[in-house]
Design an enzyme around this catalytic site. Sequence first.
Site, PDB file in Angstrom:
ATOM      1  N   SER A 110      47.933  51.356 128.151  1.00 11.99           N
ATOM      2  CA  SER A 110      47.156  51.129 126.932  1.00 11.99           C
ATOM      3  C   SER A 110      48.025  50.450 125.863  1.00 11.99           C
ATOM      4  CB  SER A 110      46.543  52.427 126.402  1.00 11.99           C
ATOM      5  OG  SER A 110      47.517  53.286 125.871  1.00 11.99           O
ATOM      6  N   LYS A 122      48.888  61.525 120.978  1.00 10.77           N
ATOM      7  CA  LYS A 122      47.923  62.619 120.955  1.00 10.77           C
ATOM      8  C   LYS A 122      48.474  63.922 120.396  1.00 10.77           C
ATOM      9  CE  LYS A 122      44.188  60.815 122.117  1.00 10.77           C
ATOM     10  NZ  LYS A 122      43.009  61.051 121.295  1.00 10.77           N
TER      11      LYS A 122
HETATM   12  C1  LIG Z   1      47.441  56.557 126.679  1.00 15.09           C
HETATM   13  C2  LIG Z   1      46.411  56.523 125.611  1.00 15.09           C
HETATM   14  N1  LIG Z   1      46.174  55.391 124.986  1.00 15.09           N
HETATM   15  C3  LIG Z   1      45.230  55.305 124.023  1.00 15.09           C
HETATM   16  C4  LIG Z   1      44.451  56.366 123.654  1.00 15.09           C
HETATM   17  C5  LIG Z   1      43.381  56.179 122.620  1.00 15.09           C
HETATM   18  O1  LIG Z   1      43.563  56.868 121.428  1.00 15.09           O
HETATM   19  P1  LIG Z   1      42.323  57.465 120.623  1.00 15.09           P
HETATM   20  O2  LIG Z   1      41.783  58.604 121.405  1.00 15.09           O
HETATM   21  O3  LIG Z   1      42.904  57.911 119.329  1.00 15.09           O
HETATM   22  O4  LIG Z   1      41.301  56.394 120.454  1.00 15.09           O
HETATM   23  C6  LIG Z   1      44.679  57.565 124.290  1.00 15.09           C
HETATM   24  C7  LIG Z   1      43.862  58.709 123.947  1.00 15.09           C
HETATM   25  O5  LIG Z   1      43.023  59.212 124.626  1.00 15.09           O
HETATM   26  C8  LIG Z   1      45.671  57.659 125.285  1.00 15.09           C
HETATM   27  O6  LIG Z   1      45.904  58.810 125.945  1.00 15.09           O
END
Ligand SMILES: Cc1ncc(COP(=O)(O)O)c(C=O)c1O
Length: 319
Positions: free
Chosen positions: A279, A62
């Site tokens: 994630s 991010k």
């Molecule tokens: C830990 C984590 N994984 C995945 C994502 C997903 O990324 P994106 O917002 O670019 O879809 C985020 C973002 O919110 C995140 O904080």
Amino acid sequence: MSSGATATGGTEHTSTPVRTPSVLDLVGNTPLVRIRVLARDLPPDVRVYAKLEGFNPGGSVKDRPALNMVRDGLKKGLLRPGKTILDSTSGNTGIALAMIGAALGYPVDLVMPDNVSIERKKIIWAYGANIIFSSGLEGSDGAIRLCRDVLKKDPEKYFKPDQYFNEANPEAHYLTTGPEIWRQTDGQVTHFVTGLGTGGTIMGTGRALKERNRAIQVIGVEPDDSFHGLEGLKHMASSIVPGIYHENELDEKLPIGTEDAYDMVYKLGTDEGIVVGQSSGANLVGALQVARRLERGVVVTIFCDFGVRYLSTNLWAHR
Ligand SMILES: Cc1ncc(COP(=O)(O)O)c(C=O)c1O
């Protein structure tokens, strides 16, 4: 792909480490690492790589969109001295904005669910930012709604990057993450697999990759249920759909279970020596599913952050 590997299996460091006037110059240019042990059942011509976004100075993927959205706000005059940066965030964007605000001298107010991990809250406070808590039961959508109310009450006070609707979010990945993956794989990437939060990563990276090779498959990973433990990811069918997210640009979407993602996080730690967040575990489950269908190919996924951020969460509650 040039490996730069030494005879002892290490990597020869030939370039001088960077010296920089600002921590913000360290955003991006993250390493790509091959997944070996957990991918050992794959045919020899199928390789899986993960981009380690935890190496960003704010510790997650991010940092890229947060910096691009702030720079865009400064360029357009929407962010200027006297303004406070405000956004709703599941955590990593908040940490990134808090870091950037501290580095640039802007105050930061963040709306987030009260059940995000204590590590996240404390890191944000460590950067001097202020947290406004929304109900944990309402998840990230509750934070979005409360943030809208806060802004409505005092619109002049704030600059709201609004990551769910700000094209500077996917643009960050279009300008950096995608081109980096292309270069790091010497243009050999065939599949890009990553999770859906705001959709910024998949939209921007996907566009950059498809522009270089239309055959590259862009595949989204999402929780298989609206009640899930995959912090940072959204179950789109039951969520407020982000304005920057266009599902028609994906080739496919893979539903991933929370338990499978957690098991993958544990295996990544013990078998590959990489401890990441949930994630990232989900992303690798998806990437390996895709890789198992192939006879040849280069599958790239994203490890959004490292695992220290989640040590107090359910992920590690029973270990
Ligand atoms: C830990 C984590 N994984 C995945 C994502 C997903 O990324 P994106 O917002 O670019 O879809 C985020 C973002 O919110 C995140 O904080």
